[in-house]
Design a protein around this motif. Structure first.
Motif, PDB file in Angstrom:
ATOM      1  N   VAL A  69      -5.445   3.277  -1.381  1.00 54.22           N
ATOM      2  CA  VAL A  69      -5.456   4.544  -2.118  1.00 54.22           C
ATOM      3  C   VAL A  69      -6.584   5.409  -3.595  1.00 54.22           C
ATOM      4  N   TRP A  70      -7.584   5.338  -3.288  1.00 52.90           N
ATOM      5  CA  TRP A  70      -8.698   5.636  -3.757  1.00 52.90           C
ATOM      6  C   TRP A  70      -8.379   6.544  -4.412  1.00 52.90           C
ATOM      7  N   ASP A  71      -7.955   7.026  -5.484  1.00 46.50           N
ATOM      8  CA  ASP A  71      -7.937   8.196  -5.737  1.00 46.50           C
ATOM      9  C   ASP A  71      -7.901   8.134  -7.445  1.00 46.50           C
ATOM     10  N   ALA A  72      -8.288   9.273  -8.451  1.00 44.15           N
ATOM     11  CA  ALA A  72      -8.200   9.117  -9.662  1.00 44.15           C
ATOM     12  C   ALA A  72      -7.186   9.935 -10.170  1.00 44.15           C
ATOM     13  N   ASP A  73      -6.270  10.467  -9.188  1.00 43.43           N
ATOM     14  CA  ASP A  73      -4.659  11.189  -9.277  1.00 43.43           C
ATOM     15  C   ASP A  73      -3.521  10.597  -8.820  1.00 43.43           C
ATOM     16  N   VAL A  74      -2.906  10.669 -10.000  1.00 46.19           N
ATOM     17  CA  VAL A  74      -1.489   9.728  -9.702  1.00 46.19           C
ATOM     18  C   VAL A  74      -1.086  10.690  -8.747  1.00 46.19           C
ATOM     19  N   ASN A  75      -1.330  11.483  -8.517  1.00 49.98           N
ATOM     20  CA  ASN A  75      -0.194  12.420  -7.143  1.00 49.98           C
ATOM     21  C   ASN A  75      -0.571  12.112  -5.984  1.00 49.98           C
ATOM     22  N   GLN A  76      -1.620  11.818  -5.350  1.00 48.93           N
ATOM     23  CA  GLN A  76      -2.132  11.308  -4.947  1.00 48.93           C
ATOM     24  C   GLN A  76      -1.888   9.737  -4.358  1.00 48.93           C
ATOM     25  N   VAL A  77      -1.345   8.933  -4.946  1.00 48.31           N
ATOM     26  CA  VAL A  77      -1.319   7.247  -5.261  1.00 48.31           C
ATOM     27  C   VAL A  77      -0.373   7.249  -5.009  1.00 48.31           C
ATOM     28  N   ALA A  78       0.972   7.860  -6.384  1.00 43.24           N
ATOM     29  CA  ALA A  78       2.938   7.119  -5.904  1.00 43.24           C
ATOM     30  C   ALA A  78       3.033   7.252  -4.680  1.00 43.24           C
ATOM     31  N   PRO A  79       2.674   9.092  -3.978  1.00 48.00           N
ATOM     32  CA  PRO A  79       3.458   8.818  -2.913  1.00 48.00           C
ATOM     33  C   PRO A  79       3.785   7.194  -1.921  1.00 48.00           C
ATOM     34  N   TYR A  80       2.808   7.287  -2.150  1.00 48.96           N
ATOM     35  CA  TYR A  80       2.587   5.265  -0.294  1.00 48.96           C
ATOM     36  C   TYR A  80       3.301   4.427  -1.342  1.00 48.96           C
ATOM     37  N   GLN A  81       4.360   4.412  -3.295  1.00 46.54           N
ATOM     38  CA  GLN A  81       5.138   3.548  -2.926  1.00 46.54           C
ATOM     39  C   GLN A  81       6.421   4.525  -2.694  1.00 46.54           C
ATOM     40  N   THR A  82       5.876   5.767  -3.134  1.00 48.90           N
ATOM     41  CA  THR A  82       7.180   5.766  -3.878  1.00 48.90           C
ATOM     42  C   THR A  82       7.851   6.625  -2.033  1.00 48.90           C
ATOM     43  N   HIS A  83       7.309   7.052  -1.501  1.00 45.28           N
ATOM     44  CA  HIS A  83       7.702   7.486  -0.024  1.00 45.28           C
ATOM     45  C   HIS A  83       7.419   6.239   0.955  1.00 45.28           C
ATOM     46  N   HIS A  84       6.253   6.293   1.443  1.00 46.91           N
ATOM     47  CA  HIS A  84       5.723   5.200   2.550  1.00 46.91           C
ATOM     48  C   HIS A  84       5.861   4.181   2.360  1.00 46.91           C
ATOM     49  N   GLY A  85       6.668   3.806   2.033  1.00 45.76           N
ATOM     50  CA  GLY A  85       7.287   2.057   1.951  1.00 45.76           C
ATOM     51  C   GLY A  85       6.297   0.532   1.984  1.00 45.76           C
ATOM     52  N   PHE A  86       5.488   1.047   0.500  1.00 42.50           N
ATOM     53  CA  PHE A  86       4.565   0.116   0.222  1.00 42.50           C
ATOM     54  C   PHE A  86       5.087  -0.209  -1.200  1.00 42.50           C
ATOM     55  N   ASP A  87       5.111  -1.630  -1.037  1.00 43.58           N
ATOM     56  CA  ASP A  87       5.303  -2.727  -2.493  1.00 43.58           C
ATOM     57  C   ASP A  87       4.917  -2.183  -3.657  1.00 43.58           C
ATOM     58  N   SER A  88       2.947  -1.927  -3.280  1.00 45.96           N
ATOM     59  CA  SER A  88       2.080  -1.917  -4.482  1.00 45.96           C
ATOM     60  C   SER A  88       1.691  -1.028  -4.076  1.00 45.96           C
ATOM     61  N   MET A  89       0.347  -0.692  -5.128  1.00 52.59           N
ATOM     62  CA  MET A  89      -0.350   0.604  -5.122  1.00 52.59           C
ATOM     63  C   MET A  89      -1.977  -0.134  -5.641  1.00 52.59           C
ATOM     64  N   PHE A  90      -3.479  -0.762  -5.650  1.00 47.80           N
ATOM     65  CA  PHE A  90      -4.104  -0.230  -6.394  1.00 47.80           C
ATOM     66  C   PHE A  90      -4.048   0.491  -7.158  1.00 47.80           C
ATOM     67  N   ASP A  91      -4.082   0.260  -8.787  1.00 44.65           N
ATOM     68  CA  ASP A  91      -4.123   1.602  -9.499  1.00 44.65           C
ATOM     69  C   ASP A  91      -5.146   2.258 -10.291  1.00 44.65           C
ATOM     70  N   TYR A  92      -6.013   3.103  -8.320  1.00 46.66           N
ATOM     71  CA  TYR A  92      -6.778   3.341  -9.513  1.00 46.66           C
ATOM     72  C   TYR A  92      -7.258   4.370 -10.115  1.00 46.66           C
ATOM     73  N   PRO A  93      -5.897   5.299 -10.656  1.00 46.15           N
ATOM     74  CA  PRO A  93      -6.240   6.510 -11.847  1.00 46.15           C
ATOM     75  C   PRO A  93      -5.978   5.221 -12.913  1.00 46.15           C
ATOM     76  N   LEU A  94      -5.630   4.742 -13.168  1.00 49.46           N
ATOM     77  CA  LEU A  94      -6.190   3.708 -14.468  1.00 49.46           C
ATOM     78  C   LEU A  94      -7.302   3.573 -14.822  1.00 49.46           C
ATOM     79  N   TYR A  95      -7.616   2.618 -13.456  1.00 49.30           N
ATOM     80  CA  TYR A  95      -9.093   2.416 -13.167  1.00 49.30           C
ATOM     81  C   TYR A  95      -9.772   3.098 -13.498  1.00 49.30           C
ATOM     82  N   GLU A  96     -10.193   4.055 -13.609  1.00 56.02           N
ATOM     83  CA  GLU A  96     -10.865   5.289 -13.422  1.00 56.02           C
ATOM     84  C   GLU A  96     -10.882   5.676 -14.766  1.00 56.02           C
ATOM     85  N   ALA A  97      -9.660   5.866 -15.560  1.00 54.86           N
ATOM     86  CA  ALA A  97      -9.101   6.271 -16.825  1.00 54.86           C
ATOM     87  C   ALA A  97      -9.683   4.818 -17.354  1.00 54.86           C
ATOM     88  N   MET A  98     -10.318   3.684 -17.591  1.00 53.62           N
ATOM     89  CA  MET A  98     -10.444   2.766 -17.631  1.00 53.62           C
ATOM     90  C   MET A  98     -12.118   2.857 -17.947  1.00 53.62           C
TER      91      MET A  98
END
Length: 483
Positions: free
Chosen positions: A206-235
């Motif tokens: 999920v290519w988005d800098a907002d944690v609230n857009q990425v996190a639900p896919y791990q928390t609610h939609h069954g993914f074990d892992s997500m690409f950390d685009y929010p941290l990428y954008e911050a770096m």
């Protein structure tokens, strides 16, 4: 992460058509080429390979993301040594050979769309969404968007992906463009996938800098892992654009501070399973963003800083092929240049080759440091000190600890980092870091520090990082003297 067509040509017999001069055409890389370069990857310290999709694609779709057929392997990737052309047996053989080398394999799956020329566009028009601006209905890049509100579409792809898993023995599955797929599919897919292949890791993009857009896919939609685009954008903001380290982590002194990306980790089910990175096939090369060849010295320093954070913060580090050689590249398709194997040759003395060898050695050392430290792989993270240009944090694990300090200022810094006075540091961690304990920098062994009066004084040159390890493993397991 490997764009197969751009990595290594192991079988020229499957090349036609190839146009090396056109960055949007096929260049001849294939699965056999990756196999023959596996010793290089193992020497670097790589433990898993994520390769671009293997589906049959139109001639110009060298990258694999425009499927014409979800059930067969593109002939341009196949070789007789791996099995019948087009058969999933080719991927099974590839996976087996990778496993023999100690490498896991992540299968890159596309369920969002098809190529414009897919036969379903005419034969099953009801399977596709009308193009709209809704993220889950949008024909991204003009590609026909599949409607996963339909149970028959969901069942087909859930079956299809599970068949790829069972037929090939892959260790993980990366789901492309997850936010552009109707969420109903993820419940169906998770049920099928985890029921049949419970040990396969499901990784979402999920290519988005907002944690609230990425996190639900791990928390609610069954993914074990997500690409950390929010941290990428911050770096990118911090290391390439000189924004404050508070984009990454706040000092946590006042309750009204703007929270950094790492301070939002509670939104995830397991932030330790996020994939951290500084570039991939969709982003410009970080070396390019940091200044590129025109400012090569500065770009090298900035890139090393960013990579140090990737390999020492929580999560699973992901390298993009060529980044370990300081490969340059702007936006797509320039970021998908051919792997510059000539830069790895000892006889090469060009400036690019010298940079490549320097960066390769640095990355290899980061991998060694991480693999040798349970704290860096799995430990708790505690922010110790943050300014606009300096960030210090502790990774702690039973009987292991690492103190990481990053100086993003162009000038040298001397700073006293509080340890025992830090209220967020656990009693156990304080016991593992007793007064008088000496530490040495695993990136520069001639640099050391010592805990005095409950703090560590650190001297760092401009744009430099340090990974401090306590001297002597025995000190980490010794309780402090309470007499």
């Amino acid at each position: 992460m490997i764009v197969t067509d751009r990595f290594a040509d192991g079988d020229p017999g499957n090349n036609e058509p190839v146009d090396l001069a056109d960055p949007k055409k096929r260049h001849g890389g294939d699965l056999l080429g990756i196999i023959r370069r596996m010793p290089y990857l193992r020497d670097l310290g790589v433990t898993a390979l994520w390769v671009t999709p293997v589906y049959r694609n139109p001639p110009d779709a060298y990258h694999g993301y425009h499927p014409l057929d979800f059930e067969h392997v593109d002939p341009h990737l196949c070789s007789p040594e791996l099995g019948p052309s087009g058969s999933p047996e080719v991927i099974r053989r590839f996976v087996d050979l990778a496993h023999d080398q100690g490498l896991k394999v992540v299968f890159d799956a596309v369920v969002c769309h098809t190529a414009p020329g897919h036969r379903w566009v005419e034969e099953r028009p009801g399977w596709f969404n009308p193009n709209s601006s809704a993220p889950e209905k949008w024909w991204i890049w003009g590609l026909p968007d599949l409607n996963h509100d339909l149970i028959e579409v969901n069942v087909y792809f859930a079956h299809n992906l599970v068949e790829w898993m069972t037929a090939t023995g892959v260790d993980g599955m990366r789901l492309d463009a997850a936010r552009h797929v109707e969420k109903a599919f993820w419940r169906v897919f998770k049920t099928f996938a985890k029921g049949v292949c419970p040990d396969v890791t499901l990784l979402g993009e999920v290519w988005d800098a907002d944690v609230n857009q990425v996190a639900p896919y791990q928390t609610h939609h069954g993914f074990d892992s997500m690409f950390d685009y929010p941290l990428y954008e911050a770096m990118v903001d911090v290391f390439a654009k000189d924004q404050s380290f508070c984009r990454i982590a706040r000092p946590e002194i006042a309750s009204d501070e703007a929270r950094g990306v790492l301070n939002l980790d509670d939104a995830y089910r397991n932030p330790g399973q996020l994939v951290t990175f500084v570039d991939n096939h969709d982003t410009p090369r970080f070396f390019h963003l940091a200044g590129g060849p025109a400012k090569s010295e500065e770009a090298m320093l900035r890139t090393k800083l960013a990579l140090t954070l990737v390999f020492t913060t929580r999560g699973i580090p992901q390298l993009y092929y060529g980044s370990e050689l300081a490969l340059d590249g702007g936006p797509d398709p320039d970021n998908r240049r051919d792997m510059p194997w000539e830069l790895t040759e000892v006889s090469s003395r060009s400036p690019a080759a010298q940079r490549a060898r320097e960066m390769h050695g640095f990355v290899r050392r980061l991998v060694e440091i991480r693999r040798g430290s349970p704290a860096l792989r799995s430990g708790l993270t505690t922010t110790l000190y943050v300014t606009s240009t300096l960030y210090a944090f502790l990774r702690g694990f039973p009987n292991d600890a690492r103190l990481v300090v990053l100086n993003n200022s162009p000038t040298a810094v001397q700073v006293d980092i509080p340890i025992h006075a830090n209220s967020r540091l656990s009693t156990l961690a304080c016991c593992r870091l007793p007064e008088g304990l000496r530490l040495f920098d695993e990136l520069a062994p001639n640099r050391s520090a010592q805990i005095c009066n409950g703090q560590v004084r650190v001297d760092l040159p401009g744009r430099t990082s340090a990974v401090f390890r306590p001297v002597g493993d025995d000190t980490l397991g010794r309780e402090p003297d309470r007499s």
